[in-house]
Design an enzyme around this catalytic site. Sequence first.
Site, PDB file in Angstrom:
ATOM      1  N   HIS A 117       0.874  -1.181   0.000  1.00  0.00           N
ATOM      2  CA  HIS A 117       0.000   0.000   0.000  1.00  0.00           C
ATOM      3  C   HIS A 117       0.917   1.239   0.000  1.00  0.00           C
ATOM      4  O   HIS A 117       2.034   1.171   0.510  1.00  0.00           O
ATOM      5  CB  HIS A 117      -0.825  -0.059   1.280  1.00  0.00           C
ATOM      6  CG  HIS A 117      -1.890   0.975   1.427  1.00  0.00           C
ATOM      7  ND1 HIS A 117      -1.632   2.242   1.892  1.00  0.00           N
ATOM      8  CD2 HIS A 117      -3.218   0.929   1.198  1.00  0.00           C
ATOM      9  CE1 HIS A 117      -2.769   2.933   1.947  1.00  0.00           C
ATOM     10  NE2 HIS A 117      -3.750   2.160   1.524  1.00  0.00           N
ATOM     11  N   ASP A 194       2.972  -4.926   7.924  1.00  0.00           N
ATOM     12  CA  ASP A 194       1.757  -4.124   7.814  1.00  0.00           C
ATOM     13  C   ASP A 194       0.578  -5.102   7.859  1.00  0.00           C
ATOM     14  O   ASP A 194       0.315  -5.814   6.892  1.00  0.00           O
ATOM     15  CB  ASP A 194       1.811  -3.346   6.486  1.00  0.00           C
ATOM     16  CG  ASP A 194       0.473  -2.722   6.105  1.00  0.00           C
ATOM     17  OD1 ASP A 194      -0.516  -2.900   6.842  1.00  0.00           O
ATOM     18  OD2 ASP A 194       0.427  -2.067   5.046  1.00  0.00           O
ATOM     19  N   GLN A 197      -4.699  -5.538   6.565  1.00  0.00           N
ATOM     20  CA  GLN A 197      -5.695  -6.427   5.957  1.00  0.00           C
ATOM     21  C   GLN A 197      -5.612  -7.844   6.498  1.00  0.00           C
ATOM     22  O   GLN A 197      -6.396  -8.706   6.099  1.00  0.00           O
ATOM     23  CB  GLN A 197      -5.517  -6.458   4.430  1.00  0.00           C
ATOM     24  CG  GLN A 197      -5.639  -5.116   3.760  1.00  0.00           C
ATOM     25  CD  GLN A 197      -7.055  -4.535   3.817  1.00  0.00           C
ATOM     26  OE1 GLN A 197      -8.040  -5.249   4.034  1.00  0.00           O
ATOM     27  NE2 GLN A 197      -7.168  -3.229   3.636  1.00  0.00           N
ATOM     28  N   LYS A 220     -10.310  -1.185  10.094  1.00  0.00           N
ATOM     29  CA  LYS A 220     -10.407  -2.356   9.200  1.00  0.00           C
ATOM     30  C   LYS A 220     -10.792  -3.595   9.996  1.00  0.00           C
ATOM     31  O   LYS A 220     -11.157  -4.616   9.435  1.00  0.00           O
ATOM     32  CB  LYS A 220      -9.070  -2.645   8.523  1.00  0.00           C
ATOM     33  CG  LYS A 220      -8.362  -1.427   7.992  1.00  0.00           C
ATOM     34  CD  LYS A 220      -8.428  -1.331   6.512  1.00  0.00           C
ATOM     35  CE  LYS A 220      -7.519  -0.217   6.030  1.00  0.00           C
ATOM     36  NZ  LYS A 220      -7.974   0.358   4.786  1.00  0.00           N
ATOM     37  N   CYS A 358      -4.869   2.721  -3.635  1.00  0.00           N
ATOM     38  CA  CYS A 358      -3.620   3.169  -2.980  1.00  0.00           C
ATOM     39  C   CYS A 358      -2.472   2.182  -3.211  1.00  0.00           C
ATOM     40  O   CYS A 358      -1.608   1.999  -2.335  1.00  0.00           O
ATOM     41  CB  CYS A 358      -3.801   3.403  -1.486  1.00  0.00           C
ATOM     42  SG  CYS A 358      -4.923   4.743  -1.116  1.00  0.00           S
TER      43      CYS A 358
HETATM   44  N1  PMP Z   1      -1.810  -0.996   4.554  1.00  0.00           N
HETATM   45  C1  PMP Z   1      -2.802  -1.628   3.938  1.00  0.00           C
HETATM   46  C2  PMP Z   1      -2.543  -2.978   3.344  1.00  0.00           C
HETATM   47  C3  PMP Z   1      -4.054  -1.022   3.834  1.00  0.00           C
HETATM   48  O1  PMP Z   1      -5.052  -1.664   3.203  1.00  0.00           O
HETATM   49  C4  PMP Z   1      -4.265   0.254   4.386  1.00  0.00           C
HETATM   50  C5  PMP Z   1      -5.595   0.959   4.279  1.00  0.00           C
HETATM   51  N2  PMP Z   1      -6.235   0.828   3.058  1.00  0.00           N
HETATM   52  C6  PMP Z   1      -3.194   0.867   5.033  1.00  0.00           C
HETATM   53  C7  PMP Z   1      -1.985   0.209   5.108  1.00  0.00           C
HETATM   54  C8  PMP Z   1      -3.323   2.210   5.651  1.00  0.00           C
HETATM   55  O2  PMP Z   1      -4.195   2.159   6.725  1.00  0.00           O
HETATM   56  P1  PMP Z   1      -4.792   3.474   7.374  1.00  0.00           P
HETATM   57  O3  PMP Z   1      -5.334   4.303   6.260  1.00  0.00           O
HETATM   58  O4  PMP Z   1      -5.849   2.956   8.277  1.00  0.00           O
HETATM   59  O5  PMP Z   1      -3.680   4.133   8.112  1.00  0.00           O
END
Ligand code: PMP
Length: 400
Positions: A117, A194, A197, A220, A358
């Site tokens: 991401h 990270d 997900q 999430k 993203c």
């Molecule tokens: N890593 C992954 C794999 C994500 O899916 C997301 C959110 N779409 C993030 C990081 C970032 O998370 P946040 O916007 O809650 O900080």
Amino acid sequence: MLREQFPGLQQTVHGKPLVYLDNAATAQRPQRVLDAIMDYYLHHNANIHRGVHSLSESATALYEQARQSLARLLNAPSDKNLIFVRGCTEGVNLVAQTFVRSRIQAGDEILISHLEHHSNIVPWQILCEQTGAVLKVIPMNDQGELQLDQLDQLLTEKTRFMSVVHVSNALGTINPVKKMIAMAHDKGVPVLVDGAQAMPHLPVDVQDLDCDFYTVSGHKMYGPTGSGVLFGKAEHLEAMPPYHGGGEMISKVTFESTVYNAVPAKFEAGTPHIAGGIGLGAAAEFMMETGMSQIADRDQQLRIYAEQALSEVPGLKMVGTAVEKSPVFSFNIDGIHAHDIGTIIDHCGVAIRTGHHCTMPIFQYFGLAGSCRASLAFYNTEQEVDVLVESLLKAKAMFE
Ligand code: PMP
């Protein structure tokens, strides 16, 4: 019924029952999380950690109980291993600017993967600009799986840190992070995972993974927005410098110098998102009571059902076909723009996401501008998958 505990799922959209398939963007919250937030504001509303009055003490107790619930969910050795953050984005930035920045110099390497991401790419690019370090990327293949046969040679004597996603938000690929961490550790390289997900779908055990850091986003995993935690091994949290300066993170301040507070307060400057932390604790309790392996099993049933159902839509091309996958489906339909599909099926009550999610480098790899993404959670049903398929067929018919 678990599903009935989620009031957000009981709505209609354009007069149709909501079919919520945008869980990778943010999940719905159970009543219990909403109640915990409301209970704090109604009955315990006070600032935490500093007060001597009853409300401050009960608010502090609730906030610290939440940290303990999250420590149990992640199987952290202690709640002191957990720093409350706004989400994964802050978790990655914190590690980049404290732990890694304090041990990196020009020419050193940081390793990430092609499946990241943006929030696990950009903080490292910023750090590289600041220090002259170099960003390296573990490549992926046409299935959207990492090419792990290249990992060993990418871990060089210059690699100072590896940061990898556990489950891809765009393609659903589940990375074998335990194995990747072991390979990195063999070369003395610490690892951040990270888990944005992964936590909503899989049992996560930070001690079994042996990761140095692991970060999750509250929203999430059925908790509040703007909440999350970063797990760190105790020796790292003790050794690394603070992130933000301010109240709470100090034990003594004079104009000449400051003595920092103990871990984890050292990393929690300012008044935190108290209601968010408490709500996230309630989400962790909900997940543990539901059972992470039950959640994971249900997810896999839905994945298999949806994979089959979507394969029957003529002209649908799946992006990412990893063997180990969570119930996230990125796809395009021949001749129809993803945004048009998303808008049309919204009128059937179906919420999906369209665009690059993203993860622009993933779509650059496939030569695509983006995709439709249907991302399921354990509370979704086979009938909802059928509604998705019917609505896609309707969208197709409109363009033919
Ligand atoms: N890593 C992954 C794999 C994500 O899916 C997301 C959110 N779409 C993030 C990081 C970032 O998370 P946040 O916007 O809650 O900080």
